[in-house]
Design an enzyme around this catalytic site. Sequence first.
Site, mmCIF file in Angstrom:
data_model
loop_
_atom_site.group_PDB
_atom_site.id
_atom_site.type_symbol
_atom_site.label_atom_id
_atom_site.label_comp_id
_atom_site.label_asym_id
_atom_site.label_seq_id
_atom_site.Cartn_x
_atom_site.Cartn_y
_atom_site.Cartn_z
ATOM 1 C CD GLU A 152 -1.420 -2.280 2.026
ATOM 2 O OE1 GLU A 152 -0.099 -2.630 1.830
ATOM 3 O OE2 GLU A 152 -2.209 -3.075 2.511
ATOM 4 C CB CYS A 205 -0.179 -3.577 8.546
ATOM 5 S SG CYS A 205 0.812 -2.087 8.132
ATOM 6 C CB CYS A 217 -1.203 0.074 5.251
ATOM 7 S SG CYS A 217 0.567 -0.204 4.874
HETATM 8 N N1 THU Z 1 2.331 -6.544 3.912
HETATM 9 C C1 THU Z 1 1.753 -5.735 2.903
HETATM 10 O O1 THU Z 1 2.579 -5.197 1.935
HETATM 11 N N2 THU Z 1 0.415 -5.147 3.019
HETATM 12 C C2 THU Z 1 -0.329 -5.707 3.713
HETATM 13 O O2 THU Z 1 -1.520 -4.880 3.870
HETATM 14 C C3 THU Z 1 0.016 -6.591 4.842
HETATM 15 C C4 THU Z 1 1.574 -7.071 5.015
HETATM 16 C C5 THU Z 1 3.540 -7.215 3.701
HETATM 17 C C6 THU Z 1 4.603 -6.692 4.546
HETATM 18 C C7 THU Z 1 5.648 -7.561 4.845
HETATM 19 O O3 THU Z 1 6.610 -7.734 3.546
HETATM 20 C C8 THU Z 1 4.787 -8.960 4.259
HETATM 21 O O4 THU Z 1 3.487 -8.524 3.948
HETATM 22 C C9 THU Z 1 4.495 -9.869 5.441
HETATM 23 O O5 THU Z 1 4.153 -9.225 6.708
#
Ligand code: THU
Length: 130
Positions: A52, A83, A86
């Site tokens: 994101e 998360c 984000c």
């Molecule tokens: N991650 C994202 O890119 N976006 C999300 O909405 C959830 C988590 C990524 C961060 C990390 O590289 C991996 O997923 C595991 O947490």
Amino acid sequence: MSLSEAARAVRENAYAPYSNFKVGAALRAPSGAIYSGCNVENVAYPEGTCAEAGAIAAMIAAGETEITEAYVIAGSPAPVPPCGGCRQKLAEFAKGDVTVTLATTEGIETAMKVSDLLPGAFGRDHMENS
Ligand code: THU
């Protein structure tokens, strides 16, 4: 290309050698343009960035500052919600009624509003007396 196609395509480029969890995000802006991003991990784990955040950076770099629709996709058993960080980042550029679709690569989708993802969001109005 649709928002879901853009998110699915950019997810393929995710750099996730530590979690092996690839995520793709795509945002639509008022111009109609789509901005996409993927997660980029780092050997120093906290330095990694979410999909994101990458999509938002691409939008800002292109000169747009508003999200009208968002789509996030991951290879998870159930649609994985953004998360906490984000959610705040999305809320900076998207009004509360903007739809964020969370999806799995298998085709399960859940649509949520930004206001549902971050109820009681900290916003500019909270700083009015400062
Ligand atoms: N991650 C994202 O890119 N976006 C999300 O909405 C959830 C988590 C990524 C961060 C990390 O590289 C991996 O997923 C595991 O947490």
